[in-house]
Structures are given as C-alpha cells and as structure tokens.
Design a protein around this motif. Structure first.
Motif, mmCIF file in Angstrom:
data_model
loop_
_atom_site.group_PDB
_atom_site.id
_atom_site.type_symbol
_atom_site.label_atom_id
_atom_site.label_comp_id
_atom_site.label_asym_id
_atom_site.label_seq_id
_atom_site.Cartn_x
_atom_site.Cartn_y
_atom_site.Cartn_z
ATOM 1 N N VAL A 157 122.247 14.399 27.164
ATOM 2 C CA VAL A 157 121.276 13.039 26.415
ATOM 3 C C VAL A 157 121.317 11.980 27.469
ATOM 4 N N LYS A 158 120.073 11.532 27.852
ATOM 5 C CA LYS A 158 120.042 10.468 29.177
ATOM 6 C C LYS A 158 119.997 9.316 28.664
ATOM 7 N N SER A 159 119.029 9.057 27.448
ATOM 8 C CA SER A 159 118.932 7.828 26.788
ATOM 9 C C SER A 159 118.281 8.188 25.406
ATOM 10 N N THR A 160 118.510 7.150 24.524
ATOM 11 C CA THR A 160 117.939 7.001 23.092
ATOM 12 C C THR A 160 117.390 5.819 23.011
ATOM 13 N N GLN A 161 116.295 5.981 21.896
ATOM 14 C CA GLN A 161 115.580 4.983 21.347
ATOM 15 C C GLN A 161 115.072 4.874 20.081
ATOM 16 N N TYR A 162 115.625 3.840 19.112
ATOM 17 C CA TYR A 162 115.336 3.714 17.789
ATOM 18 C C TYR A 162 113.942 3.558 17.400
ATOM 19 N N ILE A 163 113.132 4.247 16.492
ATOM 20 C CA ILE A 163 111.821 4.054 16.245
ATOM 21 C C ILE A 163 112.007 3.884 14.674
ATOM 22 N N SER A 164 111.969 2.780 14.095
ATOM 23 C CA SER A 164 111.788 2.322 12.668
ATOM 24 C C SER A 164 110.274 2.892 12.171
ATOM 25 N N LYS A 165 110.390 3.028 10.609
ATOM 26 C CA LYS A 165 109.080 3.363 10.210
ATOM 27 C C LYS A 165 108.057 2.490 10.414
ATOM 28 N N GLU A 166 108.342 1.187 10.384
ATOM 29 C CA GLU A 166 107.272 0.146 10.625
ATOM 30 C C GLU A 166 106.647 0.182 11.974
ATOM 31 N N GLN A 167 107.572 0.520 13.052
ATOM 32 C CA GLN A 167 107.175 0.606 14.314
ATOM 33 C C GLN A 167 106.489 1.803 14.491
ATOM 34 N N ALA A 168 106.783 2.798 13.913
ATOM 35 C CA ALA A 168 106.074 4.284 14.056
ATOM 36 C C ALA A 168 104.603 4.056 13.483
ATOM 37 N N ALA A 169 104.539 3.301 12.419
ATOM 38 C CA ALA A 169 103.176 3.134 11.686
ATOM 39 C C ALA A 169 102.149 2.122 12.790
ATOM 40 N N ILE A 170 102.808 1.290 13.632
ATOM 41 C CA ILE A 170 102.153 0.339 14.440
ATOM 42 C C ILE A 170 101.578 1.207 15.695
ATOM 43 N N GLU A 171 102.608 1.935 16.145
ATOM 44 C CA GLU A 171 102.068 2.807 17.224
ATOM 45 C C GLU A 171 101.016 3.765 17.039
ATOM 46 N N MET A 172 101.182 4.429 15.550
ATOM 47 C CA MET A 172 99.934 5.327 15.075
ATOM 48 C C MET A 172 98.781 4.398 15.250
ATOM 49 N N GLU A 173 98.909 3.278 14.500
ATOM 50 C CA GLU A 173 97.545 2.438 14.345
ATOM 51 C C GLU A 173 96.871 2.082 15.683
ATOM 52 N N HIS A 174 97.804 1.965 16.902
ATOM 53 C CA HIS A 174 97.148 1.820 18.153
ATOM 54 C C HIS A 174 96.711 2.901 18.643
ATOM 55 N N GLU A 175 96.834 4.339 18.248
ATOM 56 C CA GLU A 175 96.455 5.249 18.655
ATOM 57 C C GLU A 175 95.017 5.731 18.146
ATOM 58 N N LEU A 176 95.285 5.186 16.645
ATOM 59 C CA LEU A 176 94.231 5.706 15.516
ATOM 60 C C LEU A 176 93.007 4.617 15.555
ATOM 61 N N GLY A 177 93.504 3.592 15.734
ATOM 62 C CA GLY A 177 92.846 2.464 15.624
ATOM 63 C C GLY A 177 92.939 1.711 14.006
ATOM 64 N N GLU A 178 93.552 2.544 13.146
ATOM 65 C CA GLU A 178 93.589 2.183 11.965
ATOM 66 C C GLU A 178 94.998 2.208 11.352
ATOM 67 N N ASN A 179 95.399 1.411 10.451
ATOM 68 C CA ASN A 179 96.576 1.709 10.089
ATOM 69 C C ASN A 179 96.996 2.666 8.862
ATOM 70 N N PRO A 180 97.567 3.653 9.001
ATOM 71 C CA PRO A 180 97.558 4.671 8.004
ATOM 72 C C PRO A 180 98.095 4.057 6.690
ATOM 73 N N GLU A 181 98.681 3.296 6.571
ATOM 74 C CA GLU A 181 99.039 2.613 5.079
ATOM 75 C C GLU A 181 97.747 2.415 4.119
ATOM 76 N N THR A 182 96.847 1.670 5.063
ATOM 77 C CA THR A 182 95.513 1.234 4.412
ATOM 78 C C THR A 182 94.929 2.336 3.581
ATOM 79 N N PHE A 183 94.860 3.298 3.857
ATOM 80 C CA PHE A 183 94.144 4.566 3.271
ATOM 81 C C PHE A 183 94.943 5.604 2.344
#
Length: 292
Positions: A79-105
């Motif tokens: 292992v070189k490095s690690t980074q923690y991704i919370s549920k909220e941060q994962a949703a924000i990153e997906m929103e940036h990719e899709l243009g829409e928050n998955p929680e809304t639908f």
C-alpha cells in the motif's frame, strides 16, 4: 610562412569544431532516447500507482474503527497511500459526474463509505492483484474490494510493449552512435596519418603515439557531452512549458543521471574510437598511406 601557419591553425580548428559538433548531436539523440526511456519507466510507475482499489466498508462504522482499518492497510508493504471517502462525499462526486444527485430520484444515499487504496507499482502485476484483493477482503469490517481488473491488465500489457520498443531503440542508437563517432574520429585522425608514421620511424612507442590522440578526443568528447546536455536542457525546458505535470513524472535526480550518462558516453565512445583509429595507422605500411 605566417599565412600558412594561420591557415593550418584555422583548418585544424574547423576540423575539430566539426568533430565536436557531430559528436554532440549524436549524444543529444542518445540523450533524447534516454529521456524517453526513463520517462516511460516513470510514467508507468505513475500510472500504476494512481490506479486505485476501492475498499468498501460495512455500514455504521465509528471514526475510530475506520481509522484503525486505514492504519492496518497503510502498514502493508503493497500500500502506497489511502484516502477515506464518506457516503456523502461519494454522492457529491457522483453528482459531479452525472450532473444530478442520486438521492433526489432514489430517496436515499445508495453509496457506502470506502477507503481508496493506491498500490505501489511493483505490486500491480496481474498475478499479485488477486492475492492483495484476498488479503484486504479478510480485514475486519470490509464489505468488498473493487478495482478495474481489465484496466490493470491493459496498462501492464501496454507498458511491457512500450518498454520493449524503447529498449530496442536504445540498443540500436548506441550502435549507431558508436559508428558515427568512430567515423568522425577516424576522419580526424586520417589527416594525421603521416605524422603517426613519422613518429613510428623515429622510434616512438605505440603508447606514446596514442597518448595525445586519446587525450584530445577525451577532451573533445567531454566538450561534446556538455553541448549535448545544453541542447537537451533546452528541449526539456520547452517540454516543461508545453506539457503540464512533466516535472512530476521526470524528477531532477533522473535528469542528473541522464546528464551523467551523456558525459560518460561522450568520453568513452570518443576514447575508444580514437584508440582503434590510431591502432589502424600504427600497423599500416608506408605504401598504403597514399591509397586509403
């Protein structure tokens, strides 16, 4: 008399200048291939170490438990490095990719917290990845381990092909470099063949005759190496301005190593070429001096 001496000096200077410039251009090409070779190695390492494994965690873990999992992962040699991704941060990153928050639908956050693991390049071989995946899967509170197996395979295959091509090019260019430098030095020593013959007649030893030619060509190779390094530095300065992140891939230590190789190559190739060229005229008969 003064005019002839000046003319001879000018001819001597021009011939040596042409020799130095020719050798420096050959060394510059050799330096470029070395840059591409090291760049390929560094780039392959950079790409491999930036492909991540996503370690999906179980639900409702405490911060202390998550920190413990990260500490355990970071202790592993692969292992070189690690980074923690919370549920909220994962949703924000997906929103940036899709243009829409998955929680809304969906009405809920479908993602789980995860730890993004970057591996060391030497552990990204296709045979090593399944073993690492199994080891990480056995860590407590880890739900799943996800990574792009197909991408890892493609990256490794492409890097292997590029490395082979660069190795062949380097070998060919080293041979071509020696041939070109050898021809340049031989032409220079060719004009001194009668002086070599005269020195033999007066009883000079082979070592005594070779010494000034070797010394001169070592100096010429050193000067040519410096000129080649300056040309290479100019080319790399332009590359750094045109390509963002070039400095991150090819570090200063690597460049100093390349500069050292160019200097050594210039000196060694020039000295070896001079040695064999002088030896040729040491063994030649007087009658043949006019026929070559």
């Amino acid at each position: 008399m003064a005019t002839n001496k000046k003319k001879n000096t000018l001819t001597f200077f021009n011939s040596h200048l042409v020799s130095v410039v020719s050798i420096s251009l050959v060394l510059f090409l050799l330096g470029l291939i070395l840059v591409f070779g090291f760049l390929g190695t560094e780039l392959s390492q950079y790409v491999k170490e930036n492909i991540t494994m996503s370690v999906v965690l179980n639900e409702d873990l405490t911060d202390i438990k998550i920190r413990g999992i990260r500490d355990e992962l970071e202790k592993q040699p692969y292992v070189k490095s690690t980074q923690y991704i919370s549920k909220e941060q994962a949703a924000i990153e997906m929103e940036h990719e899709l243009g829409e928050n998955p929680e809304t639908f969906l009405g809920f956050n479908p993602f789980r917290a995860s730890i993004e693991v970057k591996l060391r390049s030497e552990y990204t071989h296709p045979d090593s990845l399944p073993v690492i995946e199994k080891r990480i899967s056995k860590v407590a509170s880890v739900s799943d381990v996800l990574y792009r197996k197909d991408m890892m395979q493609v990256v490794n295959n492409n890097i292997r092909r590029i490395g082979l091509v660069l190795l062949i090019l380097l070998a060919v260019l080293v041979v071509i470099s020696f041939v070109l430098i050898n021809n340049t030095v031989r032409l220079l020593i060719y004009s001194k063949r009668f002086i070599i013959y005269t020195m033999r007649l007066v009883g000079a030893t082979s070592g005594f005759i070779r010494r000034p030619f070797l010394k001169h060509n070592v100096i010429s190779g050193l000067i040519a190496g410096v000129l080649a390094i300056l040309l290479l530095m100019g080319a790399l300065y332009y590359a750094r301005k045109e390509f963002v992140g070039f400095e991150d891939i090819l570090g200063n230590n690597t460049m100093w190593l390349i500069y050292g190789i160019i200097l050594v190559a210039g000196v060694v190739l020039s000295a070896v070429a001079a040695y064999f060229a002088v030896n040729r005229y040491l063994r030649i008969n007087r009658g043949k001096l006019y026929n070559i």
